[in-house]
Design a protein around this motif. Structure first.
Motif, PDB file in Angstrom:
ATOM      1  N   LEU A 212      -9.232  15.992  20.452  1.00  0.00           N
ATOM      2  CA  LEU A 212      -9.544  17.191  21.232  1.00  0.00           C
ATOM      3  C   LEU A 212      -8.608  17.333  22.423  1.00  0.00           C
ATOM      4  N   GLY A 213      -8.331  16.229  23.103  1.00  0.00           N
ATOM      5  CA  GLY A 213      -7.443  16.274  24.261  1.00  0.00           C
ATOM      6  C   GLY A 213      -6.042  16.719  23.880  1.00  0.00           C
ATOM      7  N   ARG A 214      -5.533  16.182  22.770  1.00  0.00           N
ATOM      8  CA  ARG A 214      -4.190  16.563  22.325  1.00  0.00           C
ATOM      9  C   ARG A 214      -4.115  18.049  21.954  1.00  0.00           C
ATOM     10  N   MET A 215      -5.124  18.500  21.204  1.00  0.00           N
ATOM     11  CA  MET A 215      -5.099  19.883  20.737  1.00  0.00           C
ATOM     12  C   MET A 215      -5.243  20.850  21.908  1.00  0.00           C
ATOM     13  N   LEU A 216      -6.129  20.547  22.832  1.00  0.00           N
ATOM     14  CA  LEU A 216      -6.329  21.439  23.974  1.00  0.00           C
ATOM     15  C   LEU A 216      -5.086  21.484  24.861  1.00  0.00           C
ATOM     16  N   ALA A 217      -4.456  20.335  25.055  1.00  0.00           N
ATOM     17  CA  ALA A 217      -3.234  20.299  25.872  1.00  0.00           C
ATOM     18  C   ALA A 217      -2.120  21.106  25.220  1.00  0.00           C
ATOM     19  N   TYR A 218      -1.998  20.990  23.893  1.00  0.00           N
ATOM     20  CA  TYR A 218      -0.932  21.726  23.210  1.00  0.00           C
ATOM     21  C   TYR A 218      -1.198  23.226  23.269  1.00  0.00           C
ATOM     22  N   ALA A 219      -2.475  23.620  23.110  1.00  0.00           N
ATOM     23  CA  ALA A 219      -2.799  25.045  23.148  1.00  0.00           C
ATOM     24  C   ALA A 219      -2.443  25.656  24.498  1.00  0.00           C
ATOM     25  N   ARG A 220      -2.512  24.875  25.551  1.00  0.00           N
ATOM     26  CA  ARG A 220      -2.237  25.399  26.887  1.00  0.00           C
ATOM     27  C   ARG A 220      -0.753  25.412  27.232  1.00  0.00           C
ATOM     28  N   GLN A 221       0.059  24.735  26.437  1.00  0.00           N
ATOM     29  CA  GLN A 221       1.484  24.709  26.769  1.00  0.00           C
ATOM     30  C   GLN A 221       2.333  25.571  25.840  1.00  0.00           C
ATOM     31  N   THR A 222       1.832  25.885  24.632  1.00  0.00           N
ATOM     32  CA  THR A 222       2.632  26.684  23.701  1.00  0.00           C
ATOM     33  C   THR A 222       2.595  28.159  24.094  1.00  0.00           C
ATOM     34  N   GLN A 223       3.618  28.886  23.675  1.00  0.00           N
ATOM     35  CA  GLN A 223       3.710  30.316  23.960  1.00  0.00           C
ATOM     36  C   GLN A 223       3.317  31.174  22.752  1.00  0.00           C
ATOM     37  N   HIS A 224       3.026  30.550  21.623  1.00  0.00           N
ATOM     38  CA  HIS A 224       2.720  31.306  20.396  1.00  0.00           C
ATOM     39  C   HIS A 224       1.221  31.590  20.312  1.00  0.00           C
ATOM     40  N   GLU A 225       0.865  32.859  20.287  1.00  0.00           N
ATOM     41  CA  GLU A 225      -0.548  33.222  20.190  1.00  0.00           C
ATOM     42  C   GLU A 225      -1.171  32.746  18.876  1.00  0.00           C
ATOM     43  N   LYS A 226      -0.390  32.809  17.798  1.00  0.00           N
ATOM     44  CA  LYS A 226      -0.920  32.359  16.508  1.00  0.00           C
ATOM     45  C   LYS A 226      -1.304  30.883  16.564  1.00  0.00           C
ATOM     46  N   ILE A 227      -0.478  30.083  17.191  1.00  0.00           N
ATOM     47  CA  ILE A 227      -0.779  28.649  17.292  1.00  0.00           C
ATOM     48  C   ILE A 227      -2.021  28.434  18.163  1.00  0.00           C
ATOM     49  N   ILE A 228      -2.113  29.154  19.278  1.00  0.00           N
ATOM     50  CA  ILE A 228      -3.283  28.981  20.152  1.00  0.00           C
ATOM     51  C   ILE A 228      -4.555  29.343  19.387  1.00  0.00           C
ATOM     52  N   ARG A 229      -4.501  30.426  18.617  1.00  0.00           N
ATOM     53  CA  ARG A 229      -5.685  30.835  17.863  1.00  0.00           C
ATOM     54  C   ARG A 229      -6.041  29.794  16.807  1.00  0.00           C
ATOM     55  N   GLY A 230      -5.028  29.267  16.101  1.00  0.00           N
ATOM     56  CA  GLY A 230      -5.287  28.248  15.091  1.00  0.00           C
ATOM     57  C   GLY A 230      -5.860  26.975  15.700  1.00  0.00           C
ATOM     58  N   VAL A 231      -5.321  26.545  16.835  1.00  0.00           N
ATOM     59  CA  VAL A 231      -5.819  25.348  17.502  1.00  0.00           C
ATOM     60  C   VAL A 231      -7.235  25.594  18.042  1.00  0.00           C
ATOM     61  N   ALA A 232      -7.494  26.799  18.551  1.00  0.00           N
ATOM     62  CA  ALA A 232      -8.835  27.119  19.053  1.00  0.00           C
ATOM     63  C   ALA A 232      -9.872  27.011  17.943  1.00  0.00           C
ATOM     64  N   MET A 233      -9.526  27.505  16.746  1.00  0.00           N
ATOM     65  CA  MET A 233     -10.457  27.375  15.614  1.00  0.00           C
ATOM     66  C   MET A 233     -10.582  25.917  15.192  1.00  0.00           C
ATOM     67  N   GLY A 234      -9.486  25.170  15.274  1.00  0.00           N
ATOM     68  CA  GLY A 234      -9.549  23.740  14.954  1.00  0.00           C
ATOM     69  C   GLY A 234     -10.477  22.986  15.897  1.00  0.00           C
ATOM     70  N   ILE A 235     -10.429  23.336  17.188  1.00  0.00           N
ATOM     71  CA  ILE A 235     -11.319  22.698  18.175  1.00  0.00           C
ATOM     72  C   ILE A 235     -12.778  23.017  17.842  1.00  0.00           C
ATOM     73  N   ALA A 236     -13.034  24.275  17.446  1.00  0.00           N
ATOM     74  CA  ALA A 236     -14.403  24.652  17.072  1.00  0.00           C
ATOM     75  C   ALA A 236     -14.895  23.827  15.885  1.00  0.00           C
ATOM     76  N   LEU A 237     -14.021  23.608  14.890  1.00  0.00           N
ATOM     77  CA  LEU A 237     -14.420  22.847  13.705  1.00  0.00           C
ATOM     78  C   LEU A 237     -14.681  21.381  14.055  1.00  0.00           C
ATOM     79  N   LEU A 238     -13.928  20.841  14.981  1.00  0.00           N
ATOM     80  CA  LEU A 238     -14.159  19.447  15.389  1.00  0.00           C
ATOM     81  C   LEU A 238     -15.555  19.239  15.968  1.00  0.00           C
ATOM     82  N   ASN A 239     -16.143  20.299  16.513  1.00  0.00           N
ATOM     83  CA  ASN A 239     -17.456  20.183  17.154  1.00  0.00           C
ATOM     84  C   ASN A 239     -18.588  20.659  16.249  1.00  0.00           C
ATOM     85  N   TYR A 240     -18.330  20.707  14.961  1.00  0.00           N
ATOM     86  CA  TYR A 240     -19.367  21.130  14.015  1.00  0.00           C
ATOM     87  C   TYR A 240     -20.609  20.230  14.139  1.00  0.00           C
TER      88      TYR A 240
END
Length: 674
Positions: A212-240
C-alpha cells in the motif's frame, strides 16, 4: 482424500457448469443478427458494442459461431476494437481451463515467429486470464513470461498485466506482484494503469502495508492520470473485506487533494464494507455524493452504495431515490449503477420504477447507465414474472435502431441486450454465492466493470459476476445419474423468454380498383357525338346518362360479397362466431418435472422438490437462503441396481457449428506425372 482434494480445487465444479452452459444454451441468434444489421453502417464504437453483446450472451457457453460466421465483418475492427474482440473469446470460453491455451493459440505471442498484431496478442493474453479467472495455476507462469517478453509494446503489456491479475486473483504471488510493480515503474500510461489494477488483483484483500505504501507513493508522484486511476483501484482491491481496519486509509484518501485518489477512496469504502450495510460507510458515501467538487468522485460515491447495501436490495431504492432525481447527471448515473449492482437479478419493482424515467433522461450517459442497470436487474426475468420486461427488451432494440439517438445511449442498449440474455440465458448476476456468502470474484468483477466509463476493455470483467442457475445432481463418482425432480410452479413462471421469430414473407394481394363518379362522368363526356340519342328518345334515359354515376366499390373478389340474409351461410357464420362453442384452452399444470441437469433460476430454487424420485436423495439439506440450487451430491438408496447416466456433449473447443459426419478417406492412389 484424493477426490476431496480434487473437489476443493474448484476445477470439477467449473467443468460441470461449463458442460451445462454448453448443452443448455438458449442464445437467440436472430437478436445478434438484428443488432448487427442495425449498426452495419454505424460508428466503430457500435461495432464494438455488438461484439461485447455477443460475448456476454454467449459467456461460458463456448459458442463462438457468430464470430466464425461474421469474420469479414469482424475484420473491420482495428486497434483497441481488435483488442476487445480478441479478448471476447476469453469471455465466451470462460472456464474452459484445459483448452484455454489451444483456443487462443492463433492470437497469442509466439516465440521465434514474426510478431502479429499487438492488439490481437494483448487481447488474447487478457482473454486467457479471463478463461482462467481465479484458477490460473496452469497459465500464470505463461502470462508472467509473456509480460517479461513483451518488451516495450504497451498494448501487449496491458493485456498481459490484466490477464495475469485476473488469473492470479488473491494468490498473493510475490513473483507476479514484483513483475507488475516493475512494469508500473516504467511510467507508461496504458501499461501502468493495467499494472496498478493487476497488483490489486494479485494482492486482493491482503492490505499489505508495504504494498500500500509503495502504490500510494507512486500515485502521488506520477503525472499520468491513467496510472493514478489504475493504482487507486488497485488500492481499493487490496482492502477488500477489511471493514474498520481500512478506516485510517479511507479517511486519508477522502482528504487527498487529488480527485483521482478521492475517487479511489470511494471504491475503497465499497470494497472494504461490501455487503455489510454499515451505517457509517453509507453516511460517508452520502456526504461525499452531495459535497465533493469532483463529478467523478460524486458518481463513484453513489455507485459504491450498491456494493455496501447489496445484501438488502429493498433498501437501495429508498436510499438513492432522491439522488436519482439530482440536478447533477453524474449523480443520476451513479444512482442507476447502484441500483443495477445492488438489485442485480432480483427484478425488484421499486428498482425498475426508479430506472424507467432515466431512460428518457436528457443526458446521454445517464440513459446509458439506466439501460445497463435495467438489464442487470431484469436478467433471467420473463413476462410472467415481470410484465414490463417485453416492453423493456423492445426499448433496447428501438434505441439501437434510432438514427437520432446518441451513440452513448446506443452503446448502453447494446450492452443491455447482451446482459439481459447473458450466458445463453442460463446465468444471473449476483454478489452472493448460493450459500449466502459474499462472492469475491463477482464483487471484484462488478467493481472493475464500472470502470468502462474510462476504458472499454473493463466491460469483460462483468463475466466474473455471472452465476450459472441450475440444479445438477451428482452421485458418489461425480457422474450425472438420470432422474427427475419436481418444480412446484407452473412451467410458464420460470420459462425462457420467447425466441425472436423470423418474419413471414407476405404474399402480394390484389387491391380492389374503385371507379370515382367524376371519372365516369369524364368518360361519358368524351364519347363520340355519333353516339348521342335519337330525337324523340326517352328523355329519362338521357337524364340518367348525364347524372353522376355512383362510386363503384364492387370488388372482383366474389368471396368478399356478403352471404344472403337468412341463408344457411348466415347460420354457419353465427355459429362460428359464438365464443361458447370454441374449445376451452387447456389449464396450465401447477407443476412440472425436470430432468437432471436442468435450468433452475434463483427464485425457482425455493419451489424445487427432489423427492419426486425416491432413488436419489440429497446428501446435504438445502440452505434456507438458496433453496435447492447448484451442484447437489446425491445418495443412491439402491446402489445394487445398475444406474443410467446422462451423457452430455463435451464443450466445444472451436466454433459451435455442427459439421455432421466426416466423409470417408479416399482410396489409395498413385500420382502419374504426364
Amino acid at each position: 482424500m484424493d477426490k476431496v482434494h480434487y473437489i476443493l480445487t474448484g476445477e470439477p465444479s467449473i467443468e460441470i457448469y461449463l458442460q451445462f452452459l454448453y448443452n443448455a444454451s438458449n442464445t437467440d441468434p436472430l437478436i445478434l443478427e438484428k443488432l448487427k444489421e442495425q449498426v452495419a453502417n454505424g460508428k466503430s464504437v457500435l461495432h464494438s458494442g455488438v461484439v461485447f453483446a455477443n460475448s456476454l450472451m454467449c459467456a461460458g457457453t463456448t459458442s463462438d459461431a457468430f464470430l466464425h460466421d461474421n469474420m469479414e465483418w469482424l475484420s473491420k475492427a482495428t486497434h483497441w476494437a481488435r483488442f476487445n474482440a480478441t479478448a471476447s473469446l476469453g469471455v465466451i470460453h470462460k472456464g474452459h481451463l484445459s483448452e484455454g491455451l489451444s483456443l487462443l493459440a492463433p492470437y497469442l505471442p509466439a516465440a521465434g515467429q514474426a510478431a502479429g498484431s499487438p492488439y490481437s496478442e494483448g487481447g488474447a493474453l487478457y482473454g486467457l486470464g479471463i478463461i482462467n479467472a481465479n484458477h490460473g495455476a496452469g497459465v500464470s507462469k505463461y502470462l508472467l513470461n509473456a509480460l517479461r517478453a513483451a518488451g516495450g509494446d504497451e498494448v501487449v503489456l496491458h493485456g498481459a498485466a490484466l490477464g495475469l491479475g485476473v488469473a492470479s486473483m488473491a494468490t498473493h504471488d510475490n513473483e507476479a506482484y514484483t513483475a507488475l510493480f516493475d512494469l508500473l515503474n516504467h511510467d507508461q500510461a496504458v501499461a501502468g494503469e493495467a499494472a496498478g489494477v493487476g497488483m490489486g488483483l494479485v494482492m486482493l484483500g491482503s492490505a499489505d502495508a508495504d504494498v500500500l505504501g509503495r502504490m500510494l507513493a507512486y500515485a502521488r508522484q506520477t503525472q499520468h492520470e491513467k496510472i493514478i486511476r489504475g493504482v487507486a483501484m488497485g488500492i481499493a482491491l487490496l482492502n477488500y473485506g477489511r471493514e474498520e481496519r481500512a478506516d485510517v486509509l479511507i479517511d486519508e484518501l477522502m482528504r487527498d487533494k487529488d480527485a483521482l485518489l478521492r475517487y479511489g477512496g470511494m471504491y475503497t469504502i465499497a470494497m472494504a464494507y461490501c455487503g455489510t450495510s454499515n451505517n457509517r460507510a453509507v453516511r460517508k458515501l452520502l456526504r461525499i455524493a452531495v459535497s465533493d467538487v469532483s463529478d467523478d468522485v460524486r458518481r463513484a460515491a453513489v455507485t459504491a452504495l450498491g456494493f455496501v447495501l447489496f445484501r438488502e436490495p429493498t433498501q437501495i431504492p429508498k436510499v438513492v431515490s432522491l439522488l436519482s432525481a439530482s440536478y447533477n447527471p453524474h449523480v443520476r448515473h451513479g444512482a442507476a449503477m447502484a441500483l443495477g449492482i445492488g438489485c442485480a437479478g432480483t427484478a425488484l419493482p421499486a428498482a425498475v420504477e426508479l430506472l424507467e424515467p432515466l431512460l428518457d433522461d436528457t443526458t446521454d450517459f445517464v440513459r446509458q447507465g439506466a439501460l445497463i442497470a435495467l438489464a442487470m436487474v431484469l436478467v433471467q426475468s420473463n413476462e410472467k414474472a415481470v410484465p414490463k420486461v417485453t416492453a423493456i427488451r423492445e426499448k433496447f432494440l428501438t434505441i439501437i435502431g434510432d438514427k437520432h439517438e446518441d451513440v452513448m445511449a446506443k452503446f448502453g442498449a447494446l450492452l443491455a441486450a447482451g446482459i439481459i440474455d447473458a450466458g445463453g440465458r442460463n446465468v444471473t448476476i449476483s454478489c452472493l454465492s448460493r450459500d449466502g456468502h459474499n462472492s469475491m470474484s463477482a464483487i471484484v468483477g462488478l467493481a472493475l466493470f464500472t470502470q468502462f466509463w474510462y476504458w472499454y476493455p473493463y466491460i469483460h470483467m462483468i463475466s466474473l459476476a455471472f452465476l450459472p442457475t441450475a440444479v445438477i445432481g451428482l452421485d458418489a463418482n461425480l457422474q450425472l445419474p438420470v432422474f427427475s425432480f419436481k418444480s412446484n410452479a407452473p412451467p410458464s413462471a420460470f420459462a425462457y423468454p420467447p425466441r425472436t421469430k423470423v418474419p413471414e414473407a407476405k404474399e402480394a394481394t390484389r387491391v380492389d380498383t374503385y371507379v370515382l363518379s367524376v371519372t365516369s362522368k369524364a368518360k361519358a363526356r368524351g364519347k363520340d357525338t355519333n353516339n348521342a340519342p335519337e330525337p324523340g328518345a326517352d328523355a329519362g334515359a338521357a337524364a340518367d346518362a348525364d347524372a353522376p354515376a355512383p362510386m363503384d366499390t364492387t370488388s372482383d373478389d366474389s368471396e368478399a360479397k356478403p352471404a344472403p340474409a337468412g341463408g344457411d351461410n348466415d347460420d354457419a357464420a353465427a355459429t362460428s362466431s359464438d365464443p361458447s362453442t370454441d374449445p376451452a384452452p387447456k389449464p396450465e399444470p401447477a407443476f412440472e418435472l425436470l430432468e437432471n441437469p436442468a435450468r433452475v433460476t434463483l427464485p425457482q430454487a425455493a419451489v424445487i422438490d427432489l423427492s419426486a424420485d425416491a432413488r436419489y436423495t440429497p446428501v446435504k439439506a438445502s440452505s434456507a437462503h438458496a433453496g435447492i440450487s447448484g451442484i447437489i451430491l446425491l445418495e443412491d438408496s439402491t446402489p445394487d441396481l445398475a444406474a443410467e447416466y446422462v451423457q452430455p456433449k463435451a464443450a466445444d473447443a472451436g466454433d459451435d457449428a455442427d459439421d455432421g459426419d466426416e466423409p470417408p478417406m479416399p482410396e489409395p492412389f498413385e500420382w502419374i506425372d504426364e
